[in-house]
Enzyme design. Sequence first.
Site, mmCIF file in Angstrom:
data_model
loop_
_atom_site.group_PDB
_atom_site.id
_atom_site.type_symbol
_atom_site.label_atom_id
_atom_site.label_comp_id
_atom_site.label_asym_id
_atom_site.label_seq_id
_atom_site.Cartn_x
_atom_site.Cartn_y
_atom_site.Cartn_z
ATOM 1 N N HIS A 286 0.862 -1.185 0.000
ATOM 2 C CA HIS A 286 0.000 0.000 0.000
ATOM 3 C C HIS A 286 0.894 1.230 0.000
ATOM 4 O O HIS A 286 1.574 1.506 0.990
ATOM 5 C CB HIS A 286 -0.923 -0.033 1.213
ATOM 6 C CG HIS A 286 -1.879 -1.182 1.172
ATOM 7 N ND1 HIS A 286 -2.175 -1.973 2.252
ATOM 8 C CD2 HIS A 286 -2.588 -1.686 0.127
ATOM 9 C CE1 HIS A 286 -3.045 -2.911 1.886
ATOM 10 N NE2 HIS A 286 -3.297 -2.762 0.600
ATOM 11 N N GLU B 209 1.414 3.863 2.799
ATOM 12 C CA GLU B 209 1.928 3.405 4.094
ATOM 13 C C GLU B 209 3.455 3.480 4.072
ATOM 14 O O GLU B 209 4.176 2.479 4.119
ATOM 15 C CB GLU B 209 1.386 2.002 4.390
ATOM 16 C CG GLU B 209 -0.150 2.022 4.475
ATOM 17 C CD GLU B 209 -0.796 0.637 4.409
ATOM 18 O OE1 GLU B 209 -0.095 -0.379 4.562
ATOM 19 O OE2 GLU B 209 -2.027 0.577 4.188
ATOM 20 N N HIS C 206 3.165 -2.963 6.874
ATOM 21 C CA HIS C 206 2.069 -2.029 6.568
ATOM 22 C C HIS C 206 1.957 -0.919 7.618
ATOM 23 O O HIS C 206 2.600 -0.948 8.663
ATOM 24 C CB HIS C 206 0.727 -2.782 6.566
ATOM 25 C CG HIS C 206 0.528 -3.647 5.387
ATOM 26 N ND1 HIS C 206 -0.335 -3.342 4.370
ATOM 27 C CD2 HIS C 206 1.099 -4.838 5.047
ATOM 28 C CE1 HIS C 206 -0.307 -4.301 3.453
ATOM 29 N NE2 HIS C 206 0.558 -5.225 3.838
ATOM 30 N N GLU D 10 1.757 -4.104 11.418
ATOM 31 C CA GLU D 10 1.083 -2.806 11.266
ATOM 32 C C GLU D 10 1.687 -1.769 12.212
ATOM 33 O O GLU D 10 1.789 -2.001 13.414
ATOM 34 C CB GLU D 10 -0.412 -2.946 11.588
ATOM 35 C CG GLU D 10 -1.176 -3.864 10.662
ATOM 36 C CD GLU D 10 -1.535 -3.228 9.318
ATOM 37 O OE1 GLU D 10 -1.355 -2.006 9.164
ATOM 38 O OE2 GLU D 10 -1.979 -3.981 8.425
#
Length: 379
Positions: free
Chosen positions: A172, A175, A263, A339
Site C-alpha cells: 500500500h 503506508e 504495513h 502494522e
Amino acid sequence: MSTTVSIASDFDGGNIVVKDATNPEQISLEIRRDIAADYFQWFYFSVSNCANQTMGFSLDNASKASYADAWENYNVVASYDRENWFRVPAQYQDGQLKWQHQSEQGKVYYSYFAPYDKARHQQLLTTINSHKRCEQIDQCQTVDGHSVELFKFASSAENTTKRNLWLIARQHPGETMAEWFMEGLLEKLFAMPDSEALLMGADIYFVVNMNPDGSWAGNLRTNGAGTDLNRAWQDPSAEASPEVLMVRNAMDRIGVDMFLDIHGDEELPYVFTAGCEGNPAYSLRLQELEERFRRRYQEINPDFQSVYGYDKDEPGKADLRIACNQVGQRFDCLSFTIEMPFKDNANIPDEKEGWSPERSRVLGVSTLELMAELLPDLR
Ligand code: GEM
Ligand code: ZN
C-alpha cells in the site's frame, strides 16, 4: 493584509486538489482519489510564499476518505526541509480535517505521514546493490512502467537446513512507514559481522517497495491498474498485479520459512500484527510460533503490543487473497502482517512527532533481531 500563497503537489507522492487558496487563513483543499481506483486518504503538498503567514487549512472531503474514522485524534505531519517532520495539531470537524499553522519559513510541506520519496528509494536501492552479500534475483515491470526489484541477502553458511526468510513492504503506497522500517532493518543487517547467527542459517529475500506506481502517483492503496495488491495473492495476474505475480512465483521456486508483510494502519494508534489464525492449514505449531513471536516482540521493543489489533479471523475463514494468509497457507510457515500507526503509539505518545520514520526504523531493527532468534525453530 495577507499575501497569496501558492500550493503545489507536482512531485513524486504529491496529492492535493486546491479548491480555493485566495485567503491563506481559509485554504480549502480536497484529497485526490487513487489514479485508477476510488481509495483516498494520503495527501502531500507544499505551500510557498508563506513566511510567517498564519494559515488555516481544510480537507473538505475528509469524511469521504477510505478510513474516515481515522481522522479522529490524527495530527498532520509537516516539514520545512523534508528531513525533519513534526506534527501540527488538527481537528476533525463537520466532516473536514482542519489545521492552523504559522509557517516559520517561506516554504512548508504537509503530508499524511513522512514521505519516503523516490530519491531516497533510489538511494536505498544503490546501498542494497553495493552490498557484497546482496544480489537482485528478479524484477518486474509495473503497469506504469516502473520496476520492482526482488533482492536476496545470502547466508555465509553452507548449511543444509538453511532457511528462507521473506520480507515485503509498501504494498500500500501511502503506508510509507513500511519503507522506513525496511531501511532501518537493512541498515542493521548490513552492519552485522559475517559471524552473526542470522547469516549462518538464513537467506533473506526482500522487496523494499512493492508498489512504485502508487508511491510516485500519490495513491493510498493501489497500483497503476487500480489493484489493491494485498487482495491479489490468490490469483495474481501480469495485467493487474505483476508485482505480486513476480514475488509469488519466486516464492514457489525458492520456498518460504517465514514471511513478514509491512504495513501502516490508519485507525489504530498502536503497533500490532495480524496472523494466520483463520487459515485452513493453521496448526498448533504455527499458533505457538505466533505466540512466541508476539511475546518476544514486546520484550524486545516496547512499541509493540498485542492487546489491540484487528478482530481475529474465524477458523478456516481467512481471506486468502491477503499476502500474509496466502503465504502462510501455501508454505505452512510463520507469516505476519506487521502494522504501524499513522497517528502515534497511544501507550508511548510523542506529542512532537507522533509515530515517526525513526521509530519505524527502530522497529525494523528489533524485527531483524526477533527473526534471528526464532530462526532455529521455524521448522
Ligand atoms: C490490511 S492487512 C490485512 C490483514 N487482515 C487480517 N485480518 N489478516 C489490509 O490489507 O487491508 C491493513 C493494511 O492495509 O495495512
Ligand atoms: Zn496496508
